[in-house]
Design a protein around this motif. Structure first.
Motif, short mmCIF file in Angstrom:
data_model
loop_
_atom_site.label_atom_id
_atom_site.label_comp_id
_atom_site.label_asym_id
_atom_site.label_seq_id
_atom_site.Cartn_x
_atom_site.Cartn_y
_atom_site.Cartn_z
N ILE A 109 7.41 -16.64 -22.43
CA ILE A 109 7.05 -16.07 -20.95
C ILE A 109 7.63 -17.17 -20.28
O ILE A 109 6.72 -18.17 -20.16
N THR A 110 8.45 -16.85 -19.17
CA THR A 110 8.92 -17.91 -18.36
C THR A 110 8.76 -17.25 -16.94
O THR A 110 9.27 -16.35 -16.64
N ILE B 244 5.75 -6.31 -25.65
CA ILE B 244 5.24 -5.20 -25.06
C ILE B 244 4.55 -4.07 -26.06
O ILE B 244 3.49 -3.78 -25.82
N ARG B 245 5.06 -4.02 -27.39
CA ARG B 245 4.41 -3.30 -28.13
C ARG B 245 3.10 -3.84 -28.64
O ARG B 245 2.01 -3.18 -28.72
N ASP B 246 3.05 -5.00 -28.80
CA ASP B 246 1.79 -5.80 -29.05
C ASP B 246 0.64 -5.78 -27.99
O ASP B 246 -0.45 -5.17 -28.31
N SER B 247 1.18 -5.95 -26.83
CA SER B 247 0.29 -5.79 -25.62
C SER B 247 -0.27 -4.34 -25.45
O SER B 247 -1.35 -4.07 -25.34
N VAL B 248 0.70 -3.29 -25.61
CA VAL B 248 0.22 -1.86 -25.50
C VAL B 248 -1.15 -1.50 -26.62
O VAL B 248 -1.89 -1.00 -26.24
N LEU B 249 -0.56 -2.04 -27.98
CA LEU B 249 -1.35 -1.66 -28.84
C LEU B 249 -2.71 -2.33 -28.81
O LEU B 249 -3.70 -1.82 -29.07
N GLU B 250 -2.78 -3.45 -28.28
CA GLU B 250 -4.02 -4.28 -28.08
C GLU B 250 -4.91 -3.35 -27.11
O GLU B 250 -5.93 -3.29 -27.16
N GLU C 207 20.57 -6.42 -26.43
CA GLU C 207 21.26 -7.31 -27.56
C GLU C 207 20.40 -8.75 -27.79
O GLU C 207 20.28 -9.06 -28.94
N ASP C 208 19.70 -9.20 -26.61
CA ASP C 208 19.14 -10.26 -26.81
C ASP C 208 17.46 -10.02 -26.78
O ASP C 208 16.61 -11.03 -26.87
N ASP C 209 17.05 -8.78 -26.42
CA ASP C 209 15.64 -8.58 -26.67
C ASP C 209 14.79 -9.49 -25.43
O ASP C 209 13.82 -9.83 -25.63
N VAL C 210 15.52 -9.26 -24.17
CA VAL C 210 15.20 -9.85 -23.16
C VAL C 210 14.58 -9.03 -22.10
O VAL C 210 15.72 -8.06 -21.63
N LEU C 211 13.63 -8.95 -21.53
CA LEU C 211 13.15 -8.38 -20.07
C LEU C 211 13.12 -9.13 -19.03
O LEU C 211 12.38 -10.33 -19.13
N HIS C 212 13.81 -8.86 -17.73
CA HIS C 212 13.75 -9.60 -16.88
C HIS C 212 13.20 -8.82 -15.72
O HIS C 212 13.77 -7.82 -15.18
N GLU D 44 10.68 -13.90 -16.91
CA GLU D 44 11.59 -13.46 -18.18
C GLU D 44 10.85 -13.50 -19.33
O GLU D 44 10.15 -14.35 -19.54
N ILE D 45 10.91 -12.32 -20.12
CA ILE D 45 10.13 -12.30 -21.47
C ILE D 45 11.06 -12.43 -22.46
O ILE D 45 11.86 -11.28 -22.63
N LEU D 46 11.01 -13.19 -23.69
CA LEU D 46 11.97 -13.29 -24.57
C LEU D 46 11.29 -12.40 -25.72
O LEU D 46 10.22 -12.50 -25.87
N GLY D 47 11.93 -11.83 -26.55
CA GLY D 47 11.33 -11.07 -27.65
C GLY D 47 10.41 -10.07 -26.93
O GLY D 47 9.33 -9.59 -27.43
#
Length: 77
Positions: free
Chosen positions: A34-35, A56-62, A11-16, A48-51
């Motif tokens: 990123i905190t 992750i999509r951008d990191s994998v694509l890069e 719901e918040d698009d947060v990875l912890h 903690e990663i917001l968005g």
């Protein structure tokens, strides 16, 4: 014993990512969205990663793009 755990809050698009069960004593923003979480000894206990989905999509694509460029260069060499 501490175990690494990963939680995604859709719901918040947060990875912890939790790497230690120590109590959080502080945090440091290492880049936008990123905190890092630290214990009272300044050791990393979580991230903690917001968005997260975009990050992750951008990191994998890069990474994939860089690998493709390396392979293309190897073919032409």
């Amino acid at each position: 014993m501490n175990k690494t755990r990963l939680a995604y809050f859709e719901e918040d698009d947060v990875l912890h990512l939790v790497v230690s069960d120590d109590e959080e004593a502080g945090s440091v923003e290492v880049s936008p969205n990123i905190t890092t979480e630290l214990n009272n000894r300044g050791e990393l206990i979580g991230i903690e990663i917001l968005g997260a989905s975009t990050f992750i999509r951008d990191s994998v694509l890069e990474s994939v793009h860089a690998k493709i460029l390396d392979l293309a260069k190897a073919k032409t060499a």
